[in-house]
Design an enzyme around this catalytic site. Sequence first.
Site, PDB file in Angstrom:
ATOM      1  CB  CYS A   1      -0.645   0.015   1.536  1.00 12.97           C
ATOM      2  SG  CYS A   1      -2.092   1.367   1.713  1.00 12.97           S
TER       3      CYS A   1
ATOM      4  CG  HIS B   1      -5.761  -2.794  -1.095  1.00 14.61           C
ATOM      5  ND1 HIS B   1      -4.916  -3.058   0.024  1.00 14.61           N
ATOM      6  CD2 HIS B   1      -5.868  -1.529  -1.019  1.00 14.61           C
ATOM      7  CE1 HIS B   1      -4.026  -2.373  -0.034  1.00 14.61           C
ATOM      8  NE2 HIS B   1      -4.187  -1.273  -0.728  1.00 14.61           N
ATOM      9  CD  GLU B   2      -6.689   0.642  -4.382  1.00 18.18           C
ATOM     10  OE1 GLU B   2      -6.472   2.010  -3.782  1.00 18.18           O
ATOM     11  OE2 GLU B   2      -5.402   0.589  -4.388  1.00 18.18           O
TER      12      GLU B   2
ATOM     13  CG  HIS C   1      -7.514   3.345   0.961  1.00 12.41           C
ATOM     14  ND1 HIS C   1      -6.477   3.338   1.720  1.00 12.41           N
ATOM     15  CD2 HIS C   1      -6.887   1.786   0.117  1.00 12.41           C
ATOM     16  CE1 HIS C   1      -5.179   2.240   1.146  1.00 12.41           C
ATOM     17  NE2 HIS C   1      -5.080   1.895   0.161  1.00 12.41           N
TER      18      HIS C   1
HETATM   19 ZN    ZN Z   1      -3.999   1.248  -0.401  1.00  9.05          ZN
END
Ligand code: ZN
Length: 179
Positions: free
Chosen positions: A103, A145-146, A149
């Site tokens: 990341c 994953h994105e 966020h």
């Molecule tokens: Zn990330």
Amino acid sequence: MAIREVLKMGNPVLRQESAIVSKEEILSDEFQQLLTDMSDTMEEQDGIGIAAPQIGVLKQVALVGIPSDNDRYPDAPEFDLLVVINPKIEVLDSALQGNWEGCLSVPGLRGFVERPSKIKVTFLDQEANEQIIEADDFIATVFQHEIDHLFGKLYIDRVTDTTKISFIDEFEHFITKDE
Ligand code: ZN
């Protein structure tokens, strides 16, 4: 073109939930500039995804894209840049797959994370049109994953075996990538 500072783990902004973006806002010059800045920043950092909170903007927008010459994830498949706004995930196959994630907000580290292996994402694109994409394997991990966020989560939170956190140099020396 503007390259923005990427916030690092520990910055409380990364732990906040992002706001839904209206169609009117998506079409505004200011928002389109945000997309350009995100793309420029991701490219400069050699990333394969970036979410707005990572540059301090708490709006539900992320970019995913894997160029063929990507250095950080040389084994990853090529994937054309996609703008993902207000995404909703539906799990199509809950069987878990594991990947060594990294990341831009957690520089220098990799961690092994297991996530559902196939998903469907419903979202708005940069022209405020609704899109649906099905993703599996590594790309499914990148999307999850994105999108994490946008809800204040980092991949580190999802590492269940802390012996599988590694600095990138050590990862490249000691760890098989498809473990
Ligand atoms: Zn990330």
